[in-house]
Design an enzyme around this catalytic site. Structure first.
Site, mmCIF file in Angstrom:
data_model
loop_
_atom_site.group_PDB
_atom_site.id
_atom_site.type_symbol
_atom_site.label_atom_id
_atom_site.label_comp_id
_atom_site.label_asym_id
_atom_site.label_seq_id
_atom_site.Cartn_x
_atom_site.Cartn_y
_atom_site.Cartn_z
ATOM 1 N N HIS A 353 0.847 -1.159 0.442
ATOM 2 C CA HIS A 353 0.207 -0.235 -0.389
ATOM 3 C C HIS A 353 0.853 0.904 0.135
ATOM 4 O O HIS A 353 2.135 1.576 0.070
ATOM 5 C CB HIS A 353 -0.994 0.454 1.265
ATOM 6 C CG HIS A 353 -0.285 -0.092 2.775
ATOM 7 N ND1 HIS A 353 -0.256 1.508 3.089
ATOM 8 C CD2 HIS A 353 0.051 -1.139 3.306
ATOM 9 C CE1 HIS A 353 0.616 0.465 4.213
ATOM 10 N NE2 HIS A 353 0.699 -0.149 4.853
ATOM 11 N N CYS A 379 3.119 -4.695 6.402
ATOM 12 C CA CYS A 379 2.874 -4.632 5.596
ATOM 13 C C CYS A 379 3.765 -3.945 4.858
ATOM 14 O O CYS A 379 4.959 -3.506 5.372
ATOM 15 C CB CYS A 379 1.790 -3.228 5.402
ATOM 16 S SG CYS A 379 -0.632 -4.065 5.775
#
Length: 403
Positions: A353, A379
């Protein structure tokens, strides 16, 4: 009385006449032959040593100097006599080490309009030259000279002796082989970074601080790393493969620098150049290199695009082989008080992301500056532009390897 006088005069007249008849002819001194290249009047005025009366020729031991360099102590200058004895004026002359054998080498010198040997800097033929202040020898090659601004390194053409200005490739010996840059006005050798607009798109390059030779490859300069194109010497920006390290590095897009812990300046832009098309790839896959904080989009082992990233702090990003399962425009995690945009899911809640966003959906610059070092909660963070490109183009099912 009269007859007595006449008889007295006759013997004197006869004696004089007889004397004329028997006297030997007067002796004349033997004349020296006139030297070639001179007139009788010039020869008459020739000295044994030094200048003749017109200062047009020089003599040593009574012989006119020819093809010969000589020193005149009165003018404290060196001169050259050509083959015809005339004195070299306003021209360059090759003076051999051995005047009887020019093949043994020698030096090029210059004589001015006053016929004296030139010393130091001299401007002529639309160029600057330099002549040794002691020997008068024309300088060629890389030379240190002193002018009103102080000492400077310059380059005099190895053949003509003309001072170089601008870019110049020098290769007269192994020590000095390479590209140099010399000031357009002073000829002074440039050291450090310089911008060359001669290239179609322009480029920054680096000239060694000691030698002045253009540098190539990986260079540590002022406590930061730079990668200079191995062919053109151009400073690299953005994601660049560094053979020495066998990995990719993100070099600042403004300065070209990289160092451990460097803040990411352009966390919104693309990591590298133009994005490639991902359609029709036979073996499209994504490889995450945690050690170097790099994401590689590949076709098989061929790297299509490299991106800087931030994986999890304390090595909390899971390692293994996964696949893309979905995507979304944005998310927000209240527990972590941050979210992100353009996410691509590859394993449970683990995502690719963008740089994190706050509760209002604004990007967080302080988090963006951490790209290139571990910073997430597991992430894989990307620049805003890189995240959107993956979101728009990476198909579901694409293999993801993290190691």
């Amino acid at each position: 009385m009269l007859s007595r006088n006449r008889t007295f005069a006759f013997p004197c007249a006869l004696a004089f006449a007889l004397a004329l008849v028997v006297a030997p002819p007067p002796a004349f001194a033997e004349q020296e032959p006139v030297q070639p290249g001179t007139t009788e009047s010039e020869q008459d005025s020739a000295p044994r040593d030094g200048w003749d009366a017109t200062k047009g020729h020089w003599y040593e031991d009574g012989e006119m100097a020819r093809d010969h360099a000589f020193y005149d102590p009165d003018s404290d200058a060196w001169y050259w006599a050509d083959a015809d004895g005339s004195i070299a004026c306003d021209k360059d002359v090759f003076i051999p080490v051995d005047e009887s054998d020019r093949d043994k080498g020698g030096k090029w010198v210059r004589f001015d309009e006053n016929r004296a040997m030139v010393k130091g800097e001299d401007y002529r033929y639309d160029a600057w030259y330099y002549f040794d202040p002691i020997t008068g020898e024309m300088a060629k090659g890389i030379t240190l000279i002193e002018d009103s601004a102080g000492p400077k390194w310059v380059y005099y053409d190895w053949t003509t002796g003309k001072m170089a200005h601008g870019e110049a490739f020098v290769n007269y010996d192994a020590e000095h082989t390479g590209w140099y840059l010399f000031d357009q006005h002073t000829g002074a050798m440039v050291h450090g970074f310089a911008y060359l607009d001669s290239d179609p798109s322009g480029k920054w390059v680096y000239y060694d601080q000691t030698t002045g030779i253009m540098a190539y490859g990986l260079q540590l300069i002022d406590d930061a790393w730079y990668y200079l194109d191995p062919v053109t010497g151009a400073v690299s920006y953005g994601m660049t493969y560094v053979p020495t390290w066998d990995t990719w590095r993100y070099f600042d897009k403004v300065s070209g620098r990289w160092y451990e812990g460097m803040p990411m300046g352009d966390w919104q832009g693309a990591s590298g150049g133009a994005y490639p098309s991902l359609s029709g790839r036979a073996d499209l896959n994504v490889h995450v290199d945690i050690a170097n904080q790099v994401v590689l989009v590949r076709d098989g082992t061929e790297v299509l695009y490299a991106m800087v990233c931030s994986s999890g702090i304390n090595d909390c990003t899971p390692r293994g082989t996964y696949s893309v399962t979905g995507r979304g425009y944005s998310f927000y995690n209240r527990r972590e008080a941050m979210g992100g945009r353009y996410y691509v899911q590859f394993y449970g809640d683990y995502l690719f992301h963008s740089v994190p966003t706050d509760a209002a959906g604004n990007y967080m610059p302080t988090e963006g500056e951490k790209l290139g070092q571990p910073a997430s909660h597991g992430c894989v963070r990307l620049t805003v532009s890189d995240a959107k490109w993956l979101y728009d183009n990476l198909p579901n099912g694409t293999r993801v390897t993290i190691e």
